[in-house]
Scaffold this motif. Sequence first.
Motif, short mmCIF file in Angstrom:
data_model
loop_
_atom_site.label_atom_id
_atom_site.label_comp_id
_atom_site.label_asym_id
_atom_site.label_seq_id
_atom_site.Cartn_x
_atom_site.Cartn_y
_atom_site.Cartn_z
N ASN A 43 44.30 37.63 53.42
CA ASN A 43 45.64 37.90 52.89
C ASN A 43 45.66 37.65 51.39
N VAL A 44 46.28 38.57 50.66
CA VAL A 44 46.45 38.42 49.22
C VAL A 44 47.95 38.38 48.94
N LYS A 45 48.40 37.25 48.38
CA LYS A 45 49.81 37.11 48.03
C LYS A 45 49.96 37.15 46.51
N SER A 46 51.17 37.02 46.04
CA SER A 46 51.43 37.19 44.61
C SER A 46 50.81 36.10 43.76
N ASP A 47 50.39 34.98 44.39
CA ASP A 47 49.82 33.88 43.61
C ASP A 47 48.35 33.62 43.88
N GLY A 48 47.79 34.20 44.95
CA GLY A 48 46.39 33.93 45.24
C GLY A 48 45.91 34.57 46.52
N ILE A 49 44.62 34.34 46.85
CA ILE A 49 44.09 34.82 48.11
C ILE A 49 44.12 33.68 49.12
N TYR A 50 44.32 34.03 50.39
CA TYR A 50 44.56 33.03 51.42
C TYR A 50 43.60 33.19 52.60
N LEU A 69 45.10 34.11 41.82
CA LEU A 69 44.76 35.46 41.36
C LEU A 69 44.23 35.46 39.94
N ASN A 70 44.74 34.56 39.10
CA ASN A 70 44.30 34.57 37.69
C ASN A 70 42.89 34.00 37.49
N LYS A 71 42.26 33.54 38.59
CA LYS A 71 40.88 33.04 38.51
C LYS A 71 39.88 34.06 39.04
N ILE A 72 40.36 35.24 39.41
CA ILE A 72 39.49 36.29 39.94
C ILE A 72 39.03 37.18 38.79
N ASP A 73 37.72 37.37 38.69
CA ASP A 73 37.17 38.20 37.61
C ASP A 73 37.14 39.68 37.99
#
Length: 254
Positions: A173-180, A222-226
Motif C-alpha cells: 500500500n502506498v499512502k500520501s506519506d509513505g509506503i506501508y 515517500l520523500n526518502k524514495i529515490d
Amino acid sequence: MTQEERLQQIKQMLNQENHLSTRKLANYFNISFDTARRDVVRLTETGQAIRVHGGLVAIDRSDVPNFLMRSQIDSPVKTKMARMAQRFIHPNQCDFIGPSTTLKKLCDLICGTDLQIVTNSIDNSLALMQSKLPNVRLLGGKIDKEHRFNYSITSLELLQKISFNTAFVGTSNVKSDGIYSTKMSDSELIKIASSRAKQVIVVAEKYKFDSQNTSPYMSIPLNKIDVLITDLPLPENFQKNFSPKTQIISVLRK
C-alpha cells in the motif's frame, strides 16, 4: 468513454458482482468484444483482477492476497517492472532485495551477475540459487509462512552493519506519506535496510496507491524514495507527495 473511465467502472462492478464475463462487458458498454477483451487484459495484467476463462474475477482489496496467490497471477506488467529495476543492478555491488512477486522476477533476471544480494525472502533466495552468481545472504529467523519471509532481532542487528548500494523494496500500500506493510516485522526490516542504502527503489503498481487494504505499518516515507517504478502514470496531485528528486518511472502508457 475512455478506457481509463471504463476500467474504473469495471472495478466498481466487480466489487458488487465479483465475476464479469467479457461478453457482458461488451454489451454493457456497447463496445466490441475485442475492446472488452483488451480492458480485461489491462486489469488482469496490472494485478487489479484475476483472469479466468471468459472474463475476470475480483481480488479482495480489503485484504492483501498472500504471496503464493499473487505469484500465480502471470503478469507481463510485473515482468516489465522487473526489467526496469534490473537497469539499476550493477556488478560488484551489494544490494538488498525485499519480498515481492515483482522483485522475485528481478531475482530471476539477475542470475549469473557478479554481485552480493542480501534478502529475507525465501522465494528470492530460491530464484537466485539457479546459478553460481550472485552471492546470496539469506537473513535468518522465524519464517512467516503466509508471506514467505524470515525475521529476527539478529537480522535487524546484522542489517545495521551492512552498507547497500541499492535497496529494492516492494509494498502492499502506498499512502500520501509513505509506503506501508501488513506486518510490523516486515516494516521494521525494510526500514533498516533502506536506511543503510545509498539508493532506495520501490516497485508498486498504481492500484496500490491509497488502496483500502489492511497495511498499517509504514516502512519508508515517500520523500526518502529515490526511484519509484510503477505501471501507469500517477496523478499529478499524488506525484507532489514525493521529493522533487524522486524519479518516477511508468512502464506502461496511459
